[in-house]
Design a protein around this motif. Structure first.
Motif, PDB file in Angstrom:
ATOM      1  N   THR A 463      -8.197  17.185   1.686  1.00 55.25           N
ATOM      2  CA  THR A 463      -7.691  16.344   2.779  1.00 55.25           C
ATOM      3  C   THR A 463      -8.814  15.525   3.397  1.00 55.25           C
ATOM      4  OG1 THR A 463      -6.058  18.057   3.258  1.00 55.25           O
ATOM      5  CG2 THR A 463      -6.385  16.379   4.940  1.00 55.25           C
ATOM      6  N   LEU A 464      -9.963  16.156   3.628  1.00 55.76           N
ATOM      7  CA  LEU A 464     -11.103  15.472   4.238  1.00 55.76           C
ATOM      8  C   LEU A 464     -11.663  14.423   3.292  1.00 55.76           C
ATOM      9  CD1 LEU A 464     -13.066  15.269   6.592  1.00 55.76           C
ATOM     10  CD2 LEU A 464     -14.392  17.139   5.605  1.00 55.76           C
ATOM     11  N   ASN A 465     -11.768  14.729   2.015  1.00 57.01           N
ATOM     12  CA  ASN A 465     -12.284  13.783   1.025  1.00 57.01           C
ATOM     13  C   ASN A 465     -11.417  12.526   0.982  1.00 57.01           C
ATOM     14  OD1 ASN A 465     -14.159  13.362  -1.453  1.00 57.01           O
ATOM     15  ND2 ASN A 465     -12.093  12.960  -2.247  1.00 57.01           N
ATOM     16  N   ASP A 466     -10.104  12.701   0.915  1.00 56.90           N
ATOM     17  CA  ASP A 466      -9.198  11.553   0.862  1.00 56.90           C
ATOM     18  C   ASP A 466      -9.262  10.737   2.152  1.00 56.90           C
ATOM     19  OD1 ASP A 466      -8.462  12.474  -1.615  1.00 56.90           O
ATOM     20  OD2 ASP A 466      -6.569  13.368  -0.939  1.00 56.90           O
ATOM     21  N   GLY A 467      -9.329  11.408   3.288  1.00 54.20           N
ATOM     22  CA  GLY A 467      -9.368  10.704   4.565  1.00 54.20           C
ATOM     23  C   GLY A 467     -10.635   9.889   4.738  1.00 54.20           C
ATOM     24  N   LEU A 468     -11.778  10.442   4.336  1.00 54.12           N
ATOM     25  CA  LEU A 468     -13.046   9.723   4.444  1.00 54.12           C
ATOM     26  C   LEU A 468     -13.081   8.538   3.481  1.00 54.12           C
ATOM     27  CD1 LEU A 468     -15.552  12.742   4.663  1.00 54.12           C
ATOM     28  CD2 LEU A 468     -14.862  11.225   6.525  1.00 54.12           C
ATOM     29  N   ALA A 469     -12.620   8.766   2.237  1.00 54.25           N
ATOM     30  CA  ALA A 469     -12.620   7.680   1.251  1.00 54.25           C
ATOM     31  C   ALA A 469     -11.740   6.523   1.696  1.00 54.25           C
ATOM     32  CB  ALA A 469     -12.158   8.216  -0.101  1.00 54.25           C
ATOM     33  N   ALA A 470     -10.611   6.847   2.348  1.00 52.49           N
ATOM     34  CA  ALA A 470      -9.708   5.794   2.809  1.00 52.49           C
ATOM     35  C   ALA A 470     -10.346   4.915   3.881  1.00 52.49           C
ATOM     36  CB  ALA A 470      -8.418   6.415   3.345  1.00 52.49           C
ATOM     37  N   GLN A 471     -11.366   5.416   4.568  1.00 54.59           N
ATOM     38  CA  GLN A 471     -12.049   4.633   5.602  1.00 54.59           C
ATOM     39  C   GLN A 471     -13.358   4.028   5.107  1.00 54.59           C
ATOM     40  OE1 GLN A 471     -10.842   3.833   8.596  1.00 54.59           O
ATOM     41  NE2 GLN A 471      -8.943   4.901   8.014  1.00 54.59           N
ATOM     42  N   GLY A 472     -13.549   4.005   3.783  1.00 57.55           N
ATOM     43  CA  GLY A 472     -14.691   3.309   3.215  1.00 57.55           C
ATOM     44  C   GLY A 472     -15.948   4.125   3.036  1.00 57.55           C
ATOM     45  N   VAL A 473     -15.890   5.425   3.281  1.00 54.97           N
ATOM     46  CA  VAL A 473     -17.060   6.269   3.041  1.00 54.97           C
ATOM     47  C   VAL A 473     -17.292   6.332   1.528  1.00 54.97           C
ATOM     48  CG1 VAL A 473     -18.036   8.591   3.280  1.00 54.97           C
ATOM     49  CG2 VAL A 473     -16.654   7.619   5.122  1.00 54.97           C
ATOM     50  N   PRO A 474     -18.519   6.100   1.051  1.00 57.08           N
ATOM     51  CA  PRO A 474     -18.786   6.141  -0.390  1.00 57.08           C
ATOM     52  C   PRO A 474     -18.297   7.452  -1.010  1.00 57.08           C
ATOM     53  CG  PRO A 474     -20.706   5.304   0.795  1.00 57.08           C
ATOM     54  CD  PRO A 474     -19.719   5.754   1.829  1.00 57.08           C
ATOM     55  N   PRO A 475     -17.706   7.363  -2.220  1.00 50.35           N
ATOM     56  CA  PRO A 475     -17.112   8.562  -2.845  1.00 50.35           C
ATOM     57  C   PRO A 475     -18.057   9.753  -2.931  1.00 50.35           C
ATOM     58  CG  PRO A 475     -16.518   6.579  -4.075  1.00 50.35           C
ATOM     59  CD  PRO A 475     -17.504   6.154  -3.038  1.00 50.35           C
ATOM     60  N   GLU A 476     -19.329   9.495  -3.291  1.00 54.90           N
ATOM     61  CA  GLU A 476     -20.268  10.607  -3.425  1.00 54.90           C
ATOM     62  C   GLU A 476     -20.511  11.284  -2.073  1.00 54.90           C
ATOM     63  OE1 GLU A 476     -24.878  11.439  -4.871  1.00 54.90           O
ATOM     64  OE2 GLU A 476     -23.880   9.558  -5.426  1.00 54.90           O
ATOM     65  N   ALA A 477     -20.675  10.468  -1.013  1.00 52.21           N
ATOM     66  CA  ALA A 477     -20.893  11.026   0.326  1.00 52.21           C
ATOM     67  C   ALA A 477     -19.649  11.743   0.822  1.00 52.21           C
ATOM     68  CB  ALA A 477     -21.277   9.909   1.299  1.00 52.21           C
ATOM     69  N   ALA A 478     -18.454  11.166   0.543  1.00 53.57           N
ATOM     70  CA  ALA A 478     -17.209  11.795   0.967  1.00 53.57           C
ATOM     71  C   ALA A 478     -17.042  13.151   0.290  1.00 53.57           C
ATOM     72  CB  ALA A 478     -16.024  10.894   0.647  1.00 53.57           C
ATOM     73  N   HIS A 479     -17.371  13.209  -1.011  1.00 49.29           N
ATOM     74  CA  HIS A 479     -17.245  14.470  -1.740  1.00 49.29           C
ATOM     75  C   HIS A 479     -18.225  15.514  -1.209  1.00 49.29           C
ATOM     76  CE1 HIS A 479     -16.595  17.252  -5.060  1.00 49.29           C
ATOM     77  NE2 HIS A 479     -17.911  17.284  -5.249  1.00 49.29           N
ATOM     78  N   THR A 480     -19.460  15.090  -0.918  1.00 47.92           N
ATOM     79  CA  THR A 480     -20.478  16.012  -0.409  1.00 47.92           C
ATOM     80  C   THR A 480     -20.065  16.598   0.936  1.00 47.92           C
ATOM     81  OG1 THR A 480     -22.228  14.811  -1.560  1.00 47.92           O
ATOM     82  CG2 THR A 480     -22.896  16.242   0.268  1.00 47.92           C
TER      83      THR A 480
END
Length: 565
Positions: A463-480
């Motif tokens: 849930t957090l990964n998808d939410g961060l990615a949707a707001q433009g957080v780079p995929p690697e940073a969102a996953h970390t």
């Protein structure tokens, strides 16, 4: 001489045989219990202000231990020492130990308010003096119920213990509001407030209280004291550290030191039991557990304490992390307002406790204790079906009902335990009752935080990964960030920090478009993101609390074949 005695009997009580002495004992011990339990929670709500005051970030990985010991050290030390201090009260005088506790509590409050250091040194100063303050608090808690049981006749004992115990339990919730108010002004004020109360209480206690119970001088059971302290400390400390992440796991239950503490603590407590069965003057007479009312009452008290402690922490996180931000409150304001919105819980305790104590004197304590826990179970059931973004009137009604149940249970349960033991062992019995209560609070943090973290670990990362990615957080940073243990997120919400702002940090937020950064750090993103996983965790927590309350209610109904008066 006769005139002086008559004046003493008509005016302020100066001796234990004065007809009003029991009310002096009640008022002073209630003040002692109130100040001791307020300090078990006042620091919880003030932790952000304290760490800001000593310039230390409690969420940095190297500082989490400071956070945990500030959070749980007072309760852990109290749980370990109350039995010993209750037994010392039986041997050397309950009032003597109680008075010394009031004095020690006051001196340590002064030392805490004068913390001269910053950073880790400042945290260690506070932790060390809090440990000593807990010794004073344990002296108060271990002997107050025994002093009242000595001072009051059996027909009024439930009422007196009701006032005393409910004041103590209510203190843990009053501390939440008081800590929030004082921390807004100055973090040192949460310790200053104890000083005038402690000075007045100490002088009053030394001038007015007298030992009226049976005293049985004897030798100190050094091996029993040592093994009990080491075993219980190891066990509770291991549970505390089990909350922290370890080796890529979201929790620390596979940490060799945690496992050593759990296994070693149980083994040392088993050795303690073996020792106590063989010494002539044990620290705690295990034969008291042969009294059914004593054993079942303590089982019920332990289960109620775990359920109540879990409720307190889960409700604070629920309010601070989700509901208050959704309703327009800034994260830094949430600790104070969480305490204010939990006031119905305190009102319920205060409304039911003295009444339940009085009625249990007339009709017996078992039914009231059992009904109180069933009312608590009913309130947990209501919280189960409450949506995460609830209407406050429904929430207030349910937490009031929970407080009402706790108030109905507390005084009758204490009266049941204290009235079941021989008079010369009331100090030890009071200490063991307080040990179960304090250990239950520590256990509740370990048990309910672990359950909540386990629930969040299975749902929050995706849930957090998808939410961060949707707001433009780079995929690697969102996953970390999404892969980080959720305990940090819970601690952030508990402390009144914006969890997403803490996780992303200023550098990553500065790389995002301003609108996206504002959305991520706003009051709705995190609450809406975490509401679903958090509610799943709450379901597990509240079902367990229901089970504990029901089992405790059944235990409360167990009768002794031959009660001790």
């Amino acid at each position: 001489m006769t005139g002086t005695l008559e004046k003493s009997r008509r005016g302020f009580p100066t001796s234990a045989d004065h007809p009003n002495y029991k009310w002096v004992a009640l008022s002073n011990t209630t003040l002692g219990m109130l100040i001791a339990t307020i300090n078990s929670s006042i620091v919880l709500i003030s932790l952000p202000a304290i760490f800001n005051g000593i310039h230390l970030n409690p969420l940095s990985p190297g500082n989490v231990s400071y956070l945990l010991w500030m959070l749980m050290g007072y309760m852990l030390v109290s749980a370990v020492l109350v039995v010993t201090l209750g037994r010392l009260g039986d041997m050397f005088g309950r009032v003597r130990i109680y008075n010394l506790g009031f004095a020690l509590f006051t001196v340590t409050s002064i030392a805490l308010s004068l913390d001269p250091f910053d950073g880790g040194g400042g945290a260690l100063w506070l932790i060390g003096w809090r440990v000593l303050q807990a010794v004073g608090g344990a002296m108060l808690m271990a002997n107050s119920a025994a002093i009242l049981t000595d001072a009051f006749p059996a027909a009024q004992r439930g009422m007196a213990l009701g006032v005393n115990i409910v004041a103590g339990i209510a203190g843990s919730f009053i501390g939440l509001v008081l800590g929030g108010l004082l921390a807004e002004w100055n973090w040192r004020a949460i310790f200053w407030v104890n000083v005038p109360i402690g000075i007045i209480g100490t002088i009053w206690a030394y001038r007015s209280l007298h030992d009226t119970g049976l005293r049985r001088p004897g030798r100190i059971d050094w091996w029993g004291n040592l093994t009990f302290a080491v075993g219980l400390t190891a066990l509770l400390a291991a549970i505390t550290y089990g909350i922290q992440p370890y080796g890529g796991h979201s929790q620390g239950w596979t940490n060799p030191w945690v496992l050593a503490g759990l296994i070693g603590g149980v083994l040392v407590l088993a050795l303690f039991t073996w020792i106590e069965k063989r010494v002539t003057e044990p620290m705690f007479p295990l034969g008291l557990f042969k009294i059914r009312a004593f054993a079942s009452g303590n089982v019920a008290g332990l289960l109620a304490s775990i359920a109540r402690g879990g409720l307190q922490f889960m409700l604070i996180i629920w309010l601070q992390g989700i509901w208050l931000p959704l309703h327009g409150y800034r994260y830094e304001e949430t600790p104070l307002w969480a305490g204010i919105y939990l006031l119905p819980l305190t009102v319920g305790f205060l409304a039911a406790g003295p009444i339940a104590g009085h009625l249990s004197d007339k009709y017996g304590p078992r039914l009231f204790a059992a009904v109180g826990l069933l009312v608590m179970a009913l309130s947990f059931g209501g919280l189960l079906i409450l949506p995460t973004d609830f209407a406050y009137w429904a929430f207030a009604g349910l937490v009031f009902l929970n407080g009402l149940g706790g108030g109905l249970f507390a005084a009758p349960n204490t009266a049941l335990i204290m009235s079941s033991v021989p008079a010369h062992l009331r100090g030890a019995a009071s200490g063991m009752r307080a040990t179960f209560q304090n250990a239950g609070m520590v256990l509740s943090i370990g048990v309910f935080f672990s359950l909540m973290v386990a629930g969040l670990s299975s749902h929050l990362p995706a849930t957090l990964n998808d939410g961060l990615a949707a707001q433009g957080v780079p995929p690697e940073a969102a996953h970390t960030i999404a892969s980080l243990p959720p305990v940090g997120t819970l601690f952030a919400a508990f402390l009144g920090y914006n969890p997403i702002q803490e996780l992303l940090g200023p550098q990553l937020l500065g790389q995002l478009p301003p609108a996206n950064a504002a959305t991520l750090t706003g009051r709705e993103f995190f609450p809406n993101l975490v509401a679903g996983p958090f509610h799943d965790g709450l379901m597990i927590v509240f079902w367990l609390a229901i089970g504990m309350s029901v089992i405790g209610a059944i235990a409360s109904l167990v009768k002794s074949p031959k009660p001790v008066t």
